[in-house]
Write a protein that holds these residues in place. Sequence first.
Motif, PDB file in Angstrom:
ATOM      1  N   GLU A 151       0.815  -1.210   0.000  1.00  0.00           N
ATOM      2  CA  GLU A 151       0.000   0.000   0.000  1.00  0.00           C
ATOM      3  C   GLU A 151       0.852   1.265   0.000  1.00  0.00           C
ATOM      4  O   GLU A 151       0.316   2.375   0.034  1.00  0.00           O
ATOM      5  CB  GLU A 151      -0.942   0.006   1.204  1.00  0.00           C
ATOM      6  CG  GLU A 151      -1.924  -1.157   1.203  1.00  0.00           C
ATOM      7  CD  GLU A 151      -2.833  -1.146   2.415  1.00  0.00           C
ATOM      8  OE1 GLU A 151      -3.238  -0.059   2.862  1.00  0.00           O
ATOM      9  OE2 GLU A 151      -3.128  -2.237   2.932  1.00  0.00           O
ATOM     10  N   GLN A 199       3.566   3.974  -1.681  1.00  0.00           N
ATOM     11  CA  GLN A 199       3.937   4.532  -2.984  1.00  0.00           C
ATOM     12  C   GLN A 199       5.075   5.521  -2.766  1.00  0.00           C
ATOM     13  O   GLN A 199       5.198   6.113  -1.688  1.00  0.00           O
ATOM     14  CB  GLN A 199       2.752   5.276  -3.626  1.00  0.00           C
ATOM     15  CG  GLN A 199       1.611   4.385  -4.055  1.00  0.00           C
ATOM     16  CD  GLN A 199       1.831   3.751  -5.411  1.00  0.00           C
ATOM     17  OE1 GLN A 199       2.686   4.185  -6.173  1.00  0.00           O
ATOM     18  NE2 GLN A 199       1.044   2.725  -5.717  1.00  0.00           N
ATOM     19  N   GLN A 257      -3.970   1.324  -1.431  1.00  0.00           N
ATOM     20  CA  GLN A 257      -3.172   1.457  -2.652  1.00  0.00           C
ATOM     21  C   GLN A 257      -3.640   2.644  -3.471  1.00  0.00           C
ATOM     22  O   GLN A 257      -2.820   3.401  -4.012  1.00  0.00           O
ATOM     23  CB  GLN A 257      -3.281   0.172  -3.485  1.00  0.00           C
ATOM     24  CG  GLN A 257      -2.476  -0.991  -2.928  1.00  0.00           C
ATOM     25  CD  GLN A 257      -2.672  -2.254  -3.752  1.00  0.00           C
ATOM     26  OE1 GLN A 257      -3.661  -2.401  -4.462  1.00  0.00           O
ATOM     27  NE2 GLN A 257      -1.732  -3.177  -3.648  1.00  0.00           N
ATOM     28  N   GLU A 258      -4.958   2.819  -3.589  1.00  0.00           N
ATOM     29  CA  GLU A 258      -5.483   3.928  -4.378  1.00  0.00           C
ATOM     30  C   GLU A 258      -5.177   5.263  -3.721  1.00  0.00           C
ATOM     31  O   GLU A 258      -4.819   6.231  -4.393  1.00  0.00           O
ATOM     32  CB  GLU A 258      -6.991   3.770  -4.583  1.00  0.00           C
ATOM     33  CG  GLU A 258      -7.366   2.677  -5.558  1.00  0.00           C
ATOM     34  CD  GLU A 258      -6.771   2.917  -6.939  1.00  0.00           C
ATOM     35  OE1 GLU A 258      -6.988   4.013  -7.492  1.00  0.00           O
ATOM     36  OE2 GLU A 258      -6.078   2.027  -7.454  1.00  0.00           O
ATOM     37  N   SER A 302      -2.686   6.131  -1.644  1.00  0.00           N
ATOM     38  CA  SER A 302      -1.271   6.516  -1.756  1.00  0.00           C
ATOM     39  C   SER A 302      -0.911   6.850  -3.194  1.00  0.00           C
ATOM     40  O   SER A 302      -0.125   7.769  -3.457  1.00  0.00           O
ATOM     41  CB  SER A 302      -0.366   5.409  -1.200  1.00  0.00           C
ATOM     42  OG  SER A 302      -0.556   4.183  -1.881  1.00  0.00           O
ATOM     43  N   ARG A 303      -1.500   6.127  -4.152  1.00  0.00           N
ATOM     44  CA  ARG A 303      -1.239   6.439  -5.568  1.00  0.00           C
ATOM     45  C   ARG A 303      -1.749   7.827  -5.916  1.00  0.00           C
ATOM     46  O   ARG A 303      -1.050   8.626  -6.551  1.00  0.00           O
ATOM     47  CB  ARG A 303      -1.920   5.397  -6.461  1.00  0.00           C
ATOM     48  CG  ARG A 303      -1.762   5.685  -7.957  1.00  0.00           C
ATOM     49  CD  ARG A 303      -2.671   4.789  -8.798  1.00  0.00           C
ATOM     50  NE  ARG A 303      -4.088   4.981  -8.521  1.00  0.00           N
ATOM     51  CZ  ARG A 303      -4.820   5.985  -8.998  1.00  0.00           C
ATOM     52  NH1 ARG A 303      -4.256   6.921  -9.766  1.00  0.00           N
ATOM     53  NH2 ARG A 303      -6.113   6.082  -8.702  1.00  0.00           N
ATOM     54  N   GLU A 318       0.690  10.940  -7.129  1.00  0.00           N
ATOM     55  CA  GLU A 318       0.469  11.496  -8.466  1.00  0.00           C
ATOM     56  C   GLU A 318       0.016  12.950  -8.403  1.00  0.00           C
ATOM     57  O   GLU A 318       0.434  13.777  -9.231  1.00  0.00           O
ATOM     58  CB  GLU A 318      -0.568  10.649  -9.212  1.00  0.00           C
ATOM     59  CG  GLU A 318      -0.056   9.266  -9.595  1.00  0.00           C
ATOM     60  CD  GLU A 318      -1.100   8.438 -10.316  1.00  0.00           C
ATOM     61  OE1 GLU A 318      -2.259   8.917 -10.435  1.00  0.00           O
ATOM     62  OE2 GLU A 318      -0.771   7.324 -10.760  1.00  0.00           O
ATOM     63  N   THR A 357      -4.155   8.187   3.445  1.00  0.00           N
ATOM     64  CA  THR A 357      -2.723   7.927   3.296  1.00  0.00           C
ATOM     65  C   THR A 357      -1.900   8.966   4.036  1.00  0.00           C
ATOM     66  O   THR A 357      -2.320  10.113   4.196  1.00  0.00           O
ATOM     67  CB  THR A 357      -2.313   7.911   1.807  1.00  0.00           C
ATOM     68  OG1 THR A 357      -0.941   7.556   1.685  1.00  0.00           O
ATOM     69  CG2 THR A 357      -2.518   9.284   1.166  1.00  0.00           C
TER      70      THR A 357
END
Length: 244
Positions: free
Chosen positions: A12, A14, A46-47, A49-50, A54, A98
Amino acid sequence: MSDIGCQRENNEDQYAYWEPAADAEFARKGRLAIVADGMGGHEGGQEASRIAVESIQEVFSETPDADPQPLLLTGFQLAHERILEYAARHPELHGMGTTATAIVLLDNQLYFAHVGDSRLYLVRGANISRLTHDHSYVGRLVENGVISSEEAETHPQRHILTAALGEGAEISPETPPHPVALQKGDALVLCTDGLWSLLSENEIQSIVAGSEPPEACRALIKMTKDRGGPDNITVQVLRLATAP
């Protein structure tokens, strides 16, 4: 480097490192590094932190010349809003969020913004100092003098966060009052709690001071996994060149 660790099924965490390709833009903007540790189940974490990484990189890379510190704050705010919007569209991911710790290096000046309990350390010779404060329940106990910083490192509730991107209506990232002046040979360590919760600051300092950054990352992750690695592990090490 980022590693899933020894007990998790998904990573999880990034991270990102970015610098402009053009020399002129690099001279104006410097370089950006980010680590983020997602929470809320593997897909939500995961989403989150992504999205955070980004969004922060997007703002920094695409905004015309500006002071790095406001750029970081704008990136954090955009990340927070996008995570909230994503969670609203995916109710099954309620609670996603996150940590995020991001730095900008420009002309030997360090700028940073921070939310959560990932950490930023400065290693200068035989010394190590933590530049961020943990936004956590235990961190609050330390600030109020209830427990010592040494007790906090092993407290059973040290992973309970009091702030994260995607949590609450507003965020208040930690930033330095002034850019931190760096010296040649200084090293910066960004890491998630999967690393710092198992290694002492003295151990981090010893490895970073005695190794080149790639070897330091590998050694830090290996030592963490040798101790069980119950969480994802992410670390970035940046050293200012000693030669002109």
